[in-house]
Design a protein around this motif. Structure first.
Motif, mmCIF file in Angstrom:
data_model
loop_
_atom_site.group_PDB
_atom_site.id
_atom_site.type_symbol
_atom_site.label_atom_id
_atom_site.label_comp_id
_atom_site.label_asym_id
_atom_site.label_seq_id
_atom_site.Cartn_x
_atom_site.Cartn_y
_atom_site.Cartn_z
ATOM 1 N N VAL A 86 41.936 35.504 44.827
ATOM 2 C CA VAL A 86 40.741 36.121 44.253
ATOM 3 C C VAL A 86 40.934 37.632 44.103
ATOM 4 C CG1 VAL A 86 38.270 36.544 44.618
ATOM 5 C CG2 VAL A 86 39.247 34.307 45.174
ATOM 6 N N LYS A 87 41.506 38.272 45.119
ATOM 7 C CA LYS A 87 41.703 39.732 45.091
ATOM 8 C C LYS A 87 42.602 40.138 43.925
ATOM 9 C CE LYS A 87 43.767 43.325 47.940
ATOM 10 N NZ LYS A 87 44.460 43.584 49.203
ATOM 11 N N CYS A 88 43.739 39.469 43.760
ATOM 12 C CA CYS A 88 44.673 39.815 42.684
ATOM 13 C C CYS A 88 44.103 39.455 41.315
ATOM 14 C CB CYS A 88 46.023 39.141 42.903
ATOM 15 S SG CYS A 88 46.929 39.826 44.325
ATOM 16 N N LYS A 89 43.371 38.342 41.217
ATOM 17 C CA LYS A 89 42.750 37.952 39.950
ATOM 18 C C LYS A 89 41.728 39.002 39.529
ATOM 19 C CE LYS A 89 41.562 35.270 36.532
ATOM 20 N NZ LYS A 89 42.365 35.223 35.331
ATOM 21 N N SER A 90 40.934 39.486 40.488
ATOM 22 C CA SER A 90 39.943 40.525 40.186
ATOM 23 C C SER A 90 40.629 41.799 39.711
ATOM 24 C CB SER A 90 39.092 40.828 41.421
ATOM 25 O OG SER A 90 38.339 39.707 41.787
ATOM 26 N N ARG A 91 41.725 42.149 40.368
ATOM 27 C CA ARG A 91 42.474 43.348 39.964
ATOM 28 C C ARG A 91 43.005 43.195 38.543
ATOM 29 N NH1 ARG A 91 46.642 43.247 43.135
ATOM 30 N NH2 ARG A 91 48.163 42.877 41.520
ATOM 31 N N HIS A 92 43.556 42.025 38.226
ATOM 32 C CA HIS A 92 44.076 41.769 36.868
ATOM 33 C C HIS A 92 42.963 41.870 35.825
ATOM 34 C CE1 HIS A 92 48.322 40.599 37.235
ATOM 35 N NE2 HIS A 92 47.982 40.208 38.459
ATOM 36 N N GLU A 93 41.813 41.303 36.139
ATOM 37 C CA GLU A 93 40.694 41.338 35.198
ATOM 38 C C GLU A 93 40.199 42.764 34.969
ATOM 39 O OE1 GLU A 93 37.867 38.552 36.766
ATOM 40 O OE2 GLU A 93 38.923 36.850 35.848
ATOM 41 N N SER A 94 40.154 43.581 36.028
ATOM 42 C CA SER A 94 39.699 44.955 35.857
ATOM 43 C C SER A 94 40.727 45.774 35.074
ATOM 44 C CB SER A 94 39.400 45.624 37.219
ATOM 45 O OG SER A 94 40.573 45.789 37.965
ATOM 46 N N GLU A 95 42.015 45.476 35.244
ATOM 47 C CA GLU A 95 43.052 46.163 34.468
ATOM 48 C C GLU A 95 42.982 45.774 33.000
ATOM 49 O OE1 GLU A 95 46.707 45.153 36.453
ATOM 50 O OE2 GLU A 95 46.323 46.514 38.127
ATOM 51 N N MET A 96 42.653 44.496 32.722
ATOM 52 C CA MET A 96 42.568 44.026 31.358
ATOM 53 C C MET A 96 41.369 44.627 30.624
ATOM 54 S SD MET A 96 45.062 41.777 30.785
ATOM 55 C CE MET A 96 44.583 40.453 29.692
ATOM 56 N N SER A 97 40.302 44.948 31.359
ATOM 57 C CA SER A 97 39.094 45.470 30.718
ATOM 58 C C SER A 97 39.181 46.964 30.428
ATOM 59 C CB SER A 97 37.874 45.166 31.578
ATOM 60 O OG SER A 97 37.940 45.860 32.793
#
Length: 98
Positions: A86-97
């Motif tokens: 969950v932590k890494c997925k959230s980081r990826h999503e924030s980087e993509m946005s």
């Protein structure tokens, strides 16, 4: 992830993959309604499932591909083909946005 491993393996034994023209999908969805055990899966999700099965075979299933930590079982129950915790997925999503 033991029970999830069993679910993935059992499901894999009953998967039939065929490519169909996208125009036929609405027709097939209507025709297949009475068959509750038949589901149309879009190509990208099918690839994710196949990749998860490969990770299972390689002994890498359930490990985050970024940090290497175990992906929580609750997340794998919801999305058995998850590649990030969950932590890494959230980081990826924030980087993509950005």
């Amino acid at each position: 992830a033991g029970c999830l491993t069993n679910v993935l393996c059992q499901s894999a034994k009953r998967v039939l993959t065929i490519e169909i023209d996208e125009k036929l999908i609405p027709v097939l969805e209507t025709v297949l309604v009475p068959y509750k055990n038949v589901k149309l899966i879009e190509g990208d999700v099918l690839k994710l499932i196949n990749d998860a099965l490969k990770r299972l075979i390689d002994g890498e299933y359930g490990k985050c591909q970024d940090c290497g930590e175990a992906i929580p079982e609750g997340r794998l129950q919801i999305r058995p083909y998850a590649v990030y915790c969950v932590k890494c997925k959230s980081r990826h999503e924030s980087e993509m946005s950005r």
